[in-house]
Design an enzyme around this catalytic site. Structure first.
Site, PDB file in Angstrom:
ATOM      1  N   GLU A   1       4.771  16.219   4.395  1.00  0.00           N
ATOM      2  CA  GLU A   1       5.848  15.670   5.461  1.00  0.00           C
ATOM      3  C   GLU A   1       7.144  16.218   4.892  1.00  0.00           C
ATOM      4  O   GLU A   1       8.218  15.600   4.522  1.00  0.00           O
ATOM      5  CB  GLU A   1       6.047  14.029   5.343  1.00  0.00           C
ATOM      6  CG  GLU A   1       4.559  13.534   5.625  1.00  0.00           C
ATOM      7  CD  GLU A   1       4.707  11.951   5.587  1.00  0.00           C
ATOM      8  OE1 GLU A   1       5.539  11.222   5.243  1.00  0.00           O
ATOM      9  OE2 GLU A   1       3.606  11.335   5.789  1.00  0.00           O
TER      10      GLU A   1
ATOM     11  N   GLU B   1      -5.606  12.431   8.697  1.00  0.00           N
ATOM     12  CA  GLU B   1      -5.214  10.963   8.241  1.00  0.00           C
ATOM     13  C   GLU B   1      -5.414  10.340   9.773  1.00  0.00           C
ATOM     14  O   GLU B   1      -4.680   9.467  10.250  1.00  0.00           O
ATOM     15  CB  GLU B   1      -3.625  10.785   8.062  1.00  0.00           C
ATOM     16  CG  GLU B   1      -3.581  11.607   6.654  1.00  0.00           C
ATOM     17  CD  GLU B   1      -2.019  11.218   6.138  1.00  0.00           C
ATOM     18  OE1 GLU B   1      -1.438  10.184   6.698  1.00  0.00           O
ATOM     19  OE2 GLU B   1      -1.663  11.860   5.255  1.00  0.00           O
TER      20      GLU B   1
HETATM   21  O1  G3I Z   1      -1.473  -2.220  -5.084  1.00  0.00           O
HETATM   22  C1  G3I Z   1      -0.223  -2.943  -4.739  1.00  0.00           C
HETATM   23  C2  G3I Z   1      -0.857  -4.328  -4.967  1.00  0.00           C
HETATM   24  O2  G3I Z   1      -1.068  -4.566  -6.387  1.00  0.00           O
HETATM   25  C3  G3I Z   1       0.511  -5.200  -4.678  1.00  0.00           C
HETATM   26  O3  G3I Z   1      -0.188  -6.553  -4.760  1.00  0.00           O
HETATM   27  C4  G3I Z   1       0.794  -4.959  -3.172  1.00  0.00           C
HETATM   28  C5  G3I Z   1       1.825  -5.638  -2.561  1.00  0.00           C
HETATM   29  O4  G3I Z   1       2.586  -5.267  -1.775  1.00  0.00           O
HETATM   30  O5  G3I Z   1       1.214  -3.605  -2.960  1.00  0.00           O
HETATM   31  C6  G3I Z   1      -0.060  -2.597  -3.392  1.00  0.00           C
HETATM   32  O6  G3I Z   1       0.349  -1.442  -3.187  1.00  0.00           O
HETATM   33  C7  G3I Z   1       0.427  -0.904  -1.949  1.00  0.00           C
HETATM   34  C8  G3I Z   1      -0.480   0.144  -1.614  1.00  0.00           C
HETATM   35  O7  G3I Z   1       0.073   0.702  -0.311  1.00  0.00           O
HETATM   36  C9  G3I Z   1      -1.757  -0.553  -1.509  1.00  0.00           C
HETATM   37  O8  G3I Z   1      -1.876  -1.281  -0.495  1.00  0.00           O
HETATM   38  C10 G3I Z   1       1.936  -0.264  -1.776  1.00  0.00           C
HETATM   39  O9  G3I Z   1       2.958  -1.353  -2.023  1.00  0.00           O
HETATM   40  C11 G3I Z   1       2.140   0.220  -0.550  1.00  0.00           C
HETATM   41  O10 G3I Z   1       3.581   1.246  -0.527  1.00  0.00           O
HETATM   42  C12 G3I Z   1       1.191   1.331  -0.421  1.00  0.00           C
HETATM   43  O11 G3I Z   1       1.226   1.702   1.110  1.00  0.00           O
HETATM   44  C13 G3I Z   1       0.707   3.313   1.509  1.00  0.00           C
HETATM   45  C14 G3I Z   1       1.722   4.194   1.735  1.00  0.00           C
HETATM   46  O12 G3I Z   1       1.238   5.222   2.291  1.00  0.00           O
HETATM   47  C15 G3I Z   1       2.573   4.405   0.757  1.00  0.00           C
HETATM   48  O13 G3I Z   1       2.284   5.055  -0.225  1.00  0.00           O
HETATM   49  C16 G3I Z   1      -0.432   3.000   2.363  1.00  0.00           C
HETATM   50  O14 G3I Z   1      -1.454   2.076   1.695  1.00  0.00           O
HETATM   51  C17 G3I Z   1      -1.038   4.157   2.637  1.00  0.00           C
HETATM   52  O15 G3I Z   1      -2.012   3.999   4.013  1.00  0.00           O
HETATM   53  C18 G3I Z   1       0.060   5.319   3.412  1.00  0.00           C
HETATM   54  O16 G3I Z   1      -0.299   6.452   3.460  1.00  0.00           O
HETATM   55  C19 G3I Z   1       0.513   7.292   4.211  1.00  0.00           C
HETATM   56  C20 G3I Z   1       0.080   8.934   3.642  1.00  0.00           C
HETATM   57  O17 G3I Z   1       0.172   8.784   2.106  1.00  0.00           O
HETATM   58  C21 G3I Z   1       0.955   9.882   4.225  1.00  0.00           C
HETATM   59  N1  G3I Z   1       0.894   9.845   5.661  1.00  0.00           N
HETATM   60  C22 G3I Z   1       1.352   8.344   6.230  1.00  0.00           C
HETATM   61  C23 G3I Z   1       0.485   7.436   5.614  1.00  0.00           C
HETATM   62  C24 G3I Z   1       0.775   5.904   6.167  1.00  0.00           C
HETATM   63  O18 G3I Z   1       2.159   5.689   5.862  1.00  0.00           O
END
Ligand code: G3I
Length: 377
Positions: free
Chosen positions: A184, A289
């Protein structure tokens, strides 16, 4: 000597033999680790229970498709939910770590890494004959605080980028098939996105990401990954221009990842066009994705009904077909962003119910799944 005494001595001997074997194994691992030039620790022994390795199902996507099918995996679900794990093993021959290989997750500080979750996924893939697509080396949204707060010259910034990419790609050299090297980096209007790397190194940072990844693993495939090329002509054009620029300067790049987070309201022609235009570069194309929202208007009281299911199935069908219609050498694979509807990122992100994935909340194949199969005909 009684029979029971004899049995007990024999089993003691074999007990010592087993212990001796493990000590020997440990000793040789230590010796091997000391000889290695790589400072990072070797990947540990698998902690996957043998009973979780199930025989391949003849009807899974991995069996019926001419190109790999995969999913973005949650390490927590893989470790704790048996049906999630068995569905993954049965259906997919490619996996992308949803989060655990992102810089924020791996990089704890300069030269400090958290490898355990990423190692676990790599071992899981090896044990189940799945390829690993690494995601993502550099993504503006996954920049650890120590990087954001780093103070140094342009050369210092290049150095920390180099250290990070070489450590991560190097650790999984030969174990990971491909990487989203850069994620991105382009805005919807086609301009380059602001990020710390752009600010401190300049636009050269893009070349460096790919060059450093290639330096660390000469055989791994290097992808540029992007969303929104199905709705933005400017972004589509900018991605192809970036690829042409990189190729023109002999910067290594092997593929384009089209995230394809889209919805039932997106025109078929937009999806087909995004895939066809990216394929004009001659690079490998990864639908990287994929998910199809059925609630793009974010309604709170919506129910997933037959009409929505049919509309979703059609988007699944035409997207797979568009990839299937490319030359075989360009079909890198098709990856869902999650496995079943309840583990999609979409409801939490958009604050409304949705059902974007090919399996329902009970891991049953949805109509969308039949759409995939029809797209492969
Ligand atoms: O693991 C912690 C957990 O311990 C905690 O209790 C919880 C509370 O909010 O957070 C958890 O971590 C989160 C993680 O997802 C697992 O659920 C993070 O805060 C959260 O930021 C993270 O979001 C991910 C996001 O990318 C940011 O990294 C999403 O799962 C993931 O699906 C998303 O994926 C992105 C791709 O990498 C790039 N393209 C877009 C796509 C969707 O946004």
């Amino acid at each position: 000597m009684s029979y029971s005494q004899l049995i007990s001595i024999t089993s003691m001997n074999s007990h010592y033999k087993i212990n001796f074997f493990w000590i020997l194994l440990l000793f040789s691992s230590v010796l091997f680790a000391c000889k290695s030039e790589d400072a990072v620790a070797p990947i540990p022994k698998p902690d996957i229970k043998p009973d979780t390795i199930v025989p391949l199902d003849t009807t899974g996507l991995r069996k019926v498709s001419p190109f790999p099918f995969g999913a973005a995996l949650s390490i927590d679900l893989l470790k704790t939910k048996a049906i999630y794990r068995s569905t993954v093993i049965k259906e997919f021959n490619s996996l992308t770590p949803e989060n655990v290989m992102k810089m924020k997750n791996i990089s704890l500080g300069r030269g400090q890494y958290k490898w355990d979750d990423a190692d676990y996924l790599v071992l899981f893939a090896q044990q189940n004959a799945m390829r690993v697509h690494g995601h993502a080396l550099v993504w503006y949204k996954s920049t650890p605080d120590w990087v954001t707060n780093f103070v140094g010259t342009k050369e210092d910034w290049k150095l920390i980028l180099h250290e990070y990419i070489v450590a991560v790609v190097g650790r999984y050299k030969g174990k990971i098939s491909s990487w989203d090297v850069l994620n991105e980096a382009i805005m919807d209007d086609g301009t380059y996105r602001d990020c710390v790397w752009l600010q401190h190194i300049g636009i050269e940072y893009i070349d460096l990401c790919f060059l450093y990844a290639r330096e660390a693993d000469p055989n791994v495939l290097l992808f540029y990954n992007e969303y929104g090329t199905e709705y933005s002509t400017a972004k589509r054009t900018a991605v192809n221009k970036l690829v042409a620029d990189l190729k023109g300067r002999y910067v290594p790049i092997d593929g384009i990842g089209l995230q394809m987070h889209t919805s039932i309201s997106r025109a078929n022609s937009d999806i087909q066009n995004a895939i066809a235009v990216a394929a004009q570069t001659g690079l490998k194309i990864h639908i990287s994705e994929f998910d199809i929202k059925v609630n793009p208007d974010k309604l709170q009281d919506i129910i997933f009904n037959a009409t929505l299911a049919a509309a979703q199935k059609e988007k699944y069908r035409i997207t797979v077909k568009a990839l299937f219609d490319l030359p075989a050498s360009q079909r890198y694979g098709f990856t869902f962003w999650g496995v079943c509807d309840t583990n999609s990122w979409i409801p939490a992100e958009y604050g409304c119910p949705d059902w974007p994935l090919p399996f329902d909340s009970n891991y049953k194949r949805k109509d969308a799944y039949s759409g995939l199969l029809e797209g492969l005909k």
